[in-house]
Design an enzyme around this catalytic site. Structure first.
Site, short mmCIF file in Angstrom:
data_model
loop_
_atom_site.label_atom_id
_atom_site.label_comp_id
_atom_site.label_asym_id
_atom_site.label_seq_id
_atom_site.Cartn_x
_atom_site.Cartn_y
_atom_site.Cartn_z
N ARG A 162 41.20 36.96 39.79
CA ARG A 162 41.53 36.61 41.18
C ARG A 162 42.41 35.36 41.25
NH1 ARG A 162 39.40 40.90 41.52
NH2 ARG A 162 37.99 41.62 43.16
N SER A 232 35.23 40.71 49.83
CA SER A 232 34.37 39.76 49.09
C SER A 232 34.72 38.35 49.52
CB SER A 232 34.63 39.86 47.59
OG SER A 232 34.23 41.11 47.10
N GLU A 328 36.67 33.18 47.64
CA GLU A 328 37.85 33.93 47.23
C GLU A 328 38.84 33.94 48.39
OE1 GLU A 328 37.44 38.27 45.62
OE2 GLU A 328 38.60 38.27 47.46
N1 EPU Z 1 24.73 43.33 44.28
C1 EPU Z 1 23.63 42.73 44.85
N2 EPU Z 1 23.49 42.76 46.19
C2 EPU Z 1 24.39 43.35 47.01
C3 EPU Z 1 25.51 43.96 46.44
C4 EPU Z 1 25.68 43.92 45.07
O1 EPU Z 1 22.78 42.19 44.16
O2 EPU Z 1 24.20 43.27 48.23
C5 EPU Z 1 24.92 43.20 42.82
C6 EPU Z 1 24.46 44.40 42.05
O3 EPU Z 1 23.85 43.97 40.87
C7 EPU Z 1 25.77 45.11 41.75
C8 EPU Z 1 26.70 43.93 41.53
O4 EPU Z 1 26.28 43.01 42.51
O5 EPU Z 1 25.67 45.91 40.62
C9 EPU Z 1 28.15 44.22 41.69
O6 EPU Z 1 28.40 44.75 42.99
P1 EPU Z 1 29.79 45.48 43.31
O7 EPU Z 1 30.01 46.61 42.37
O8 EPU Z 1 29.85 45.80 44.76
O9 EPU Z 1 30.86 44.41 42.92
P2 EPU Z 1 31.06 42.92 43.41
O10 EPU Z 1 31.00 42.04 42.23
O11 EPU Z 1 30.22 42.61 44.57
C10 EPU Z 1 33.65 43.09 42.94
C11 EPU Z 1 34.88 42.64 43.64
C12 EPU Z 1 35.22 43.60 44.77
C13 EPU Z 1 35.41 44.99 44.17
C14 EPU Z 1 34.11 45.40 43.47
C15 EPU Z 1 34.21 46.75 42.80
C16 EPU Z 1 34.91 40.19 43.43
C17 EPU Z 1 34.67 38.89 44.10
N3 EPU Z 1 34.66 41.29 44.16
O12 EPU Z 1 32.60 43.00 43.90
O13 EPU Z 1 36.43 43.19 45.34
O14 EPU Z 1 35.71 45.92 45.17
O15 EPU Z 1 33.81 44.41 42.45
O16 EPU Z 1 34.94 46.66 41.62
O17 EPU Z 1 35.33 40.22 42.28
C18 EPU Z 1 37.35 41.86 47.07
O18 EPU Z 1 37.82 41.15 46.19
O19 EPU Z 1 37.53 41.60 48.30
C19 EPU Z 1 36.54 42.99 46.70
C20 EPU Z 1 35.94 43.77 47.61
#
Ligand code: EPU
Length: 332
Positions: A162, A232, A328
């Site tokens: 990012r 995010s 972010e």
């Molecule tokens: N999780 C929780 N609680 C929640 C949601 C998620 O504990 O309410 C935990 C779970 O363990 C889950 C993990 O977080 O397995 C990862 O969740 P997710 O796959 O939704 O990914 P993220 O890390 O929350 C990142 C990116 C997103 C991208 C997704 C999918 C960042 C800051 N965010 O989110 O990007 O869509 O992976 O690859 O890196 C964005 O940048 O705006 C964005 C949406």
């Protein structure tokens, strides 16, 4: 040249916060942009893409530049690959849809990410195991100080999670981005959520992958036209080995991804949820009930309220787990 005065920025940010910009310019070509920069050498400047990753807490006494360069052009093509240029103002997901329909592979995992093409290198957008940097070969950008247009190779963009030279220096305005895409596609498992969604599909096509991602994202992420948000809100934190071990004592089920060099990425969403902030509301602001990493606006036009709630989450997570979450989203 199109320069507007005293413009309300509420329609220009997906959080829908109110603020007034003294000047707003929308250059349609790189030359027009250079001219605008030379016309206002001493004006404070801010670059605004489609406004999906930014909100305002106060008026902006300067010039906001919103690139308006359009166009998608194939620059060269072989049997296996295509090099394609897209203008900074093109809508990101419309561009991804175009590449998928043409059978060009590489950007399908980045389906339904809100924003413009020009923003894709700035914060090296990423999802489902793919980052924009994997496919960007060059970026054309103007120097804010001189108006001069330069070409940045992938290496010169200084991409990181990012992050890029464009984000770190705030010195350039992107006019177009050049991608190298493949003409063949073999689905490779990279991300557990996506593999689960594609279970039972023997060898997914490009369109099937795009559709699966659209389904996952639509389930997890709020629609900004109904609940204004900026995706995010925080980055996923990087921990050292010592930090990781200390945190594992407190949170045994902590999700961890080894990113090499004794560094571990963990989930900001998980930490926020464990701190008791999933679906929590403070006045007109709160975290989304289905995803704790998303801050949503339930009806304020005051960016300060969002910033206050952000600080509350940061303080709480820091007190409980010793991790300082970094936004972010850009806050002005
Ligand atoms: N999780 C929780 N609680 C929640 C949601 C998620 O504990 O309410 C935990 C779970 O363990 C889950 C993990 O977080 O397995 C990862 O969740 P997710 O796959 O939704 O990914 P993220 O890390 O929350 C990142 C990116 C997103 C991208 C997704 C999918 C960042 C800051 N965010 O989110 O990007 O869509 O992976 O690859 O890196 C964005 O940048 O705006 C964005 C949406």
């Amino acid at each position: 040249m199109n320069i507007q005065h005293n413009i309300q920025l509420q329609p220009y940010n997906s959080f829908r916060t109110k603020a007034v910009a003294r000047l707003l310019g929308e250059p349609q070509t790189a030359d027009e942009l250079s001219e605008m920069l030379r016309l206002f050498p001493h004006e404070k400047k801010l670059i605004l893409g489609a406004g999906f990753n930014v909100f305002f807490t106060k008026d902006f006494n300067g010039l906001i530049i919103k690139p308006a360069m359009r166009g998608i052009n194939i620059l060269s093509e072989t049997d296996n690959e295509v090099v394609i240029e897209a203008g900074a103002a093109e809508d990101w997901d419309t561009f991804v849809e175009y590449t998928v329909l043409k059978g060009f592979a590489g950007l399908e995992n980045l389906s339904l990410i809100p924003g413009s093409v020009g923003a894709s290198p700035v914060q090296n957008i990423g999802a489902y195991g793919t980052e924009a940097k994997d496919r960007i070969i060059r970026v054309n950008a103007a120097d804010l100080q001189t108006g001069e247009i330069s070409v940045f190779t992938n290496e010169e963009c200084g991409f990181a999670y990012r992050d890029s030279i464009f984000k770190r220096t705030c010195r350039y305005i992107i006019t177009s981005v050049i991608f190298r895409l493949s003409k063949s596609f073999n689905y490779k498992e990279k991300y557990i959520d996506l593999s689960r969604e594609l279970e039972g599909v023997p060898s997914p096509t490009l369109s099937q992958v795009r559709e699966a991602i659209i389904r996952i994202r639509s389930r997890k992420l709020p629609d900004y036209t109904v609940l204004p948000n900026a995706g995010s809100f925080f980055k996923n934190p990087l921990l050292t080995k010592e930090e990781k071990e200390m945190l594992q004592h407190k949170l045994v089920d902590l999700p961890l991804y080894n990113v090499g060099d004794d560094r571990f990425k963990t989930s900001a969403a998980f930490l926020i949820e464990k701190a008791g902030y999933k679906g929590k509301r403070r006045g007109m602001v709160g975290t989304y009930e289905h995803h704790s990493l998303i801050i949503v606006n339930y009806g304020t036009d005051n960016g300060q309220e969002i910033a206050d709630f952000m600080r509350e989450i940061q303080n709480e997570v820091c007190q409980q787990f010793g991790v300082m979450l970094e936004p972010e989203v850009w806050i002005f």
